[in-house]
Design an enzyme around this catalytic site. Sequence first.
Site, PDB file in Angstrom:
ATOM      1  N   LEU A   1       0.886  -1.156   0.000  1.00  0.00           N
ATOM      2  CA  LEU A   1       0.000   0.000   0.000  1.00  0.00           C
ATOM      3  C   LEU A   1       0.922   1.203   0.000  1.00  0.00           C
ATOM      4  O   LEU A   1       1.773   1.341   0.882  1.00  0.00           O
ATOM      5  CB  LEU A   1      -0.907  -0.014   1.242  1.00  0.00           C
ATOM      6  CG  LEU A   1      -2.044   0.992   1.296  1.00  0.00           C
ATOM      7  CD1 LEU A   1      -2.972   0.851   0.093  1.00  0.00           C
ATOM      8  CD2 LEU A   1      -2.834   0.841   2.585  1.00  0.00           C
ATOM      9  N   ASP A   2       0.812   2.031  -1.009  1.00  0.00           N
ATOM     10  CA  ASP A   2       1.731   3.152  -1.184  1.00  0.00           C
ATOM     11  C   ASP A   2       1.813   4.036   0.047  1.00  0.00           C
ATOM     12  O   ASP A   2       0.862   4.133   0.829  1.00  0.00           O
ATOM     13  CB  ASP A   2       1.311   4.012  -2.385  1.00  0.00           C
ATOM     14  CG  ASP A   2       1.371   3.250  -3.688  1.00  0.00           C
ATOM     15  OD1 ASP A   2       2.271   2.412  -3.837  1.00  0.00           O
ATOM     16  OD2 ASP A   2       0.512   3.496  -4.541  1.00  0.00           O
TER      17      ASP A   2
END
Length: 193
Positions: free
Chosen positions: A44-45
């Site tokens: 997840l960025d």
Amino acid sequence: MPRLLLFNKPYGVLSQFTDKGSPTVRSTLSEFIAVKGVYPAGRLDRDSEGLLLLCDDGRLQARIADPRFKMPKTYLVQVEGDPQEPELARLRQGVRLKDGMTLPADVARIDAPDLWLRDPPIRQRKLIPDNWLKITIREGRNRQVRRMTAAVGLPTLRLVRWSIGDWSVAGIAPGQFVEAPALGRTGGGAQDR
């Protein structure tokens, strides 16, 4: 039984336990999770928030993260602009990106969800509206949802992953995690950092 943690990743935190070699100090999972032997199942960025699954079983990790299993991932997405049916239809049909066509997504306009405050807050512009979409994809390309919304003229302002398969971040505060059965039902209480 495999061990599975549901973590509500705050904005600005890397989806890894270390950040060696970076010229600047960046937040990592080690500031929030002191459980040994668990690793992120997918990514997840840093500028995205919400559900990150961590587990201690390689097969489960692959089943969650590997695109060939097409596990649905649902995102609550604040976009700049006023999404109309033509843009929504393009997202539903699949969007051509530099790395090829995406699979069709499930997309719906939604009212602003009751989420935690983000730090820092989203910039607000008086003359440009923003709206919320609920988007479910079944693949996991790098920054895919952001690239999809940008491709249809709706830049993403805030991205919150709400669920992966049957697991959801509902009821988990940012920076907290719960331990859950690996079979898809959430459970347990919030753990202190």
